[in-house]
Design a protein around this motif. Structure first.
Motif, PDB file in Angstrom:
ATOM      1  N   GLY A 185       0.865 -52.320   7.056  1.00 17.81           N
ATOM      2  CA  GLY A 185      -0.228 -51.782   7.848  1.00 17.81           C
ATOM      3  C   GLY A 185      -1.456 -52.669   7.930  1.00 17.81           C
ATOM      4  O   GLY A 185      -2.454 -52.264   8.528  1.00 17.81           O
ATOM      5  N   LEU A 228      -1.590 -55.955  12.535  1.00 20.32           N
ATOM      6  CA  LEU A 228      -1.268 -55.233  13.757  1.00 20.32           C
ATOM      7  C   LEU A 228      -1.318 -56.211  14.922  1.00 20.32           C
ATOM      8  O   LEU A 228      -1.905 -57.291  14.817  1.00 20.32           O
ATOM      9  CB  LEU A 228      -2.250 -54.083  13.991  1.00 20.32           C
ATOM     10  CG  LEU A 228      -2.516 -53.151  12.814  1.00 20.32           C
ATOM     11  CD1 LEU A 228      -3.568 -52.113  13.198  1.00 20.32           C
ATOM     12  CD2 LEU A 228      -1.229 -52.464  12.371  1.00 20.32           C
ATOM     13  N   SER A 264       7.146 -51.550  15.089  1.00 21.29           N
ATOM     14  CA  SER A 264       6.773 -50.131  14.965  1.00 21.29           C
ATOM     15  C   SER A 264       5.649 -49.877  15.972  1.00 21.29           C
ATOM     16  O   SER A 264       4.546 -50.396  15.817  1.00 21.29           O
ATOM     17  CB  SER A 264       6.284 -49.832  13.545  1.00 21.29           C
ATOM     18  OG  SER A 264       7.308 -50.016  12.598  1.00 21.29           O
ATOM     19  N   ILE A 313       2.709 -47.983  17.635  1.00 23.12           N
ATOM     20  CA  ILE A 313       1.726 -47.051  17.070  1.00 23.12           C
ATOM     21  C   ILE A 313       1.076 -46.203  18.152  1.00 23.12           C
ATOM     22  O   ILE A 313       1.114 -44.971  18.100  1.00 23.12           O
ATOM     23  CB  ILE A 313       0.640 -47.828  16.292  1.00 23.12           C
ATOM     24  CG1 ILE A 313       1.275 -48.561  15.110  1.00 23.12           C
ATOM     25  CG2 ILE A 313      -0.457 -46.886  15.805  1.00 23.12           C
ATOM     26  CD1 ILE A 313       0.340 -49.531  14.417  1.00 23.12           C
ATOM     27  N   ALA A 319       3.040 -52.598  14.904  1.00 23.63           N
ATOM     28  CA  ALA A 319       3.042 -53.090  13.524  1.00 23.63           C
ATOM     29  C   ALA A 319       4.449 -53.597  13.210  1.00 23.63           C
ATOM     30  O   ALA A 319       5.391 -53.365  13.977  1.00 23.63           O
ATOM     31  CB  ALA A 319       2.656 -51.966  12.565  1.00 23.63           C
ATOM     32  N   THR A 362       7.032 -50.347   8.720  1.00 15.91           N
ATOM     33  CA  THR A 362       5.731 -49.847   8.279  1.00 15.91           C
ATOM     34  C   THR A 362       5.869 -48.360   7.960  1.00 15.91           C
ATOM     35  O   THR A 362       6.431 -47.601   8.753  1.00 15.91           O
ATOM     36  CB  THR A 362       4.674 -50.060   9.375  1.00 15.91           C
ATOM     37  OG1 THR A 362       4.592 -51.458   9.672  1.00 15.91           O
ATOM     38  CG2 THR A 362       3.304 -49.562   8.941  1.00 15.91           C
ATOM     39  N   VAL A 421       1.523 -45.471   9.796  1.00 12.34           N
ATOM     40  CA  VAL A 421       1.526 -45.455  11.264  1.00 12.34           C
ATOM     41  C   VAL A 421       0.728 -44.259  11.773  1.00 12.34           C
ATOM     42  O   VAL A 421      -0.074 -44.371  12.709  1.00 12.34           O
ATOM     43  CB  VAL A 421       2.974 -45.413  11.806  1.00 12.34           C
ATOM     44  CG1 VAL A 421       2.991 -45.131  13.304  1.00 12.34           C
ATOM     45  CG2 VAL A 421       3.685 -46.731  11.514  1.00 12.34           C
ATOM     46  N   HIS A 480      -2.539 -44.403  14.047  1.00 12.75           N
ATOM     47  CA  HIS A 480      -2.533 -43.712  15.334  1.00 12.75           C
ATOM     48  C   HIS A 480      -3.748 -42.823  15.482  1.00 12.75           C
ATOM     49  O   HIS A 480      -4.468 -42.854  16.485  1.00 12.75           O
ATOM     50  CB  HIS A 480      -1.252 -42.884  15.479  1.00 12.75           C
ATOM     51  CG  HIS A 480      -1.321 -41.885  16.595  1.00 12.75           C
ATOM     52  ND1 HIS A 480      -1.850 -40.623  16.425  1.00 12.75           N
ATOM     53  CD2 HIS A 480      -0.973 -41.982  17.903  1.00 12.75           C
ATOM     54  CE1 HIS A 480      -1.816 -39.973  17.578  1.00 12.75           C
ATOM     55  NE2 HIS A 480      -1.275 -40.772  18.480  1.00 12.75           N
ATOM     56  N   THR A 508       2.634 -42.090  19.393  1.00 17.11           N
ATOM     57  CA  THR A 508       3.620 -42.976  18.763  1.00 17.11           C
ATOM     58  C   THR A 508       5.008 -42.770  19.371  1.00 17.11           C
ATOM     59  O   THR A 508       5.687 -43.733  19.748  1.00 17.11           O
ATOM     60  CB  THR A 508       3.664 -42.733  17.249  1.00 17.11           C
ATOM     61  OG1 THR A 508       2.371 -43.043  16.695  1.00 17.11           O
ATOM     62  CG2 THR A 508       4.712 -43.599  16.571  1.00 17.11           C
TER      63      THR A 508
END
Length: 320
Positions: free
Chosen positions: A86, A89, A114, A116, A252, A256, A261, A265, A293
């Motif tokens: 995390g 980004l 990932s 977000i 990300a 993660t 996340v 978010h 997400t």
């Protein structure tokens, strides 16, 4: 077999509290947000505003790092070598979804990021210097037809949305253009002002030049005309059945933790609602464009498929 299951269960039981504790203490240090274009352009200015707002919510600084080039895909590539904690980004422009079709990759834009939150999107259009020979779209088309390959236009990079959309327009109209790529909006604007280009395709980073009377807008690419430039026709009004807007958001590294996340978010969603961010977007005729997400992940999957069709249509698919 039973012993192995017991070991796996015990390991999961031990790991779970540690993951929860990590999520509860996150973030414990500054977060790096890599954006795909140089300092001073619309992406940089609007994302720095968003990062400042998110910093206040998260209680840790969100530090913007500019990583321009490669059609806006360098931040996504940086995620592939970053730990999934995390603290790194990246902005994810649309060019990321067409990359596997044009370049050999060792990672997958869908499986290895990932997603977000989506935060906004670009408004695009074409411009020409006011002291040049092109006064409107009819002039552009006429010059290009009379001088195949000689009408020079700049974009913010090879395989970016401005580049590919302009080539799609040219294909539909039977035009042959001379594309000159730049690393970002600031370089492109300098080339337009320096007399090195006859036209430019970009997001509304050219807005300050229009306001200063240095370039004129030939067309815009959205569904409707832009309020700030009401005299500029859409492509559809010009008889070209293309609508191009370009949502982008934040991703990300794969893996993660979901709790991290979710925290990111929620922080960025709240940061999007801050009036300072909305004002920064308005400067470039951009609007907040929220996707959750789950919604952003679905958008990524769908866009991955549609971008393949565009690359194939332009004959740019890589050969194995």
């Amino acid at each position: 077999m039973q012993r192995r299951h017991l070991i796996q269960f015990a390991a999961a039981t031990v790991a779970a509290p540690s993951l929860t504790a990590f999520a509860q203490s996150y973030p414990a240090k500054p977060i790096k947000l890599i954006i795909a274009f140089p300092a001073g352009g619309p992406t940089d200015i609007t994302m720095r505003s968003l990062a400042d707002n998110a910093s206040k919510i998260l209680g840790q600084q969100v530090v913007v790092e500019n990583k321009a080039g490669a059609g806006g895909t360098l931040p996504a590539q940086a995620l592939q070598i970053s730990p999934p904690d995390g603290y790194t980004l990246a902005q994810i422009p649309l060019g990321v979804f067409r990359l596997p079709y044009t370049t050999k990759l060792t990672w997958d834009p869908i499986k290895d990021i990932s997603y977000i939150i989506n935060v906004t999107g670009y408004a695009f259009g074409m411009v020409a210097p006011t002291d040049g020979p092109i006064k409107n779209w009819a002039d552009f088309v006429a010059y290009a037809k009379a001088n195949p390959g000689k009408l020079s236009y700049g974009s913010t990079g090879v395989l970016t949305s401005p580049h590919l959309t302009t080539e799609l327009i040219a294909q539909k109209l039977g035009l042959q253009l001379n594309h000159i790529p730049y690393k970002g909006n600031a370089e492109l604007n300098q080339a337009l002002m320096g007399g090195q280009l006859m036209a430019g395709s970009d997001s509304t980073g050219w807005a300050p030049l229009v306001d200063a009377g240095k370039v004129r807008v030939l067309n815009v690419w959205g569904e409707k005309r832009l309020p700030k430039f009401p005299d500029a026709p859409t492509l559809k009004e010009l008889g070209i059945d293309i609508v191009q807007n370009s949502p982008f958001g934040i991703g990300a590294p794969r893996g993660t933790p979901p709790e991290v996340v979710a925290k990111l978010h929620d922080a960025f969603k709240k940061a999007m609602e801050d009036p300072t961010y909305v004002a920064a977007l308005n400067r470039y005729d951009m609007l907040p464009m929220y996707m959750s997400t789950a919604g952003y992940t679905k958008f990524a999957q769908d866009t991955f498929a549609t971008e393949k069709a565009l690359v194939e249509k332009l004959g740019l698919m890589k050969t194995n």
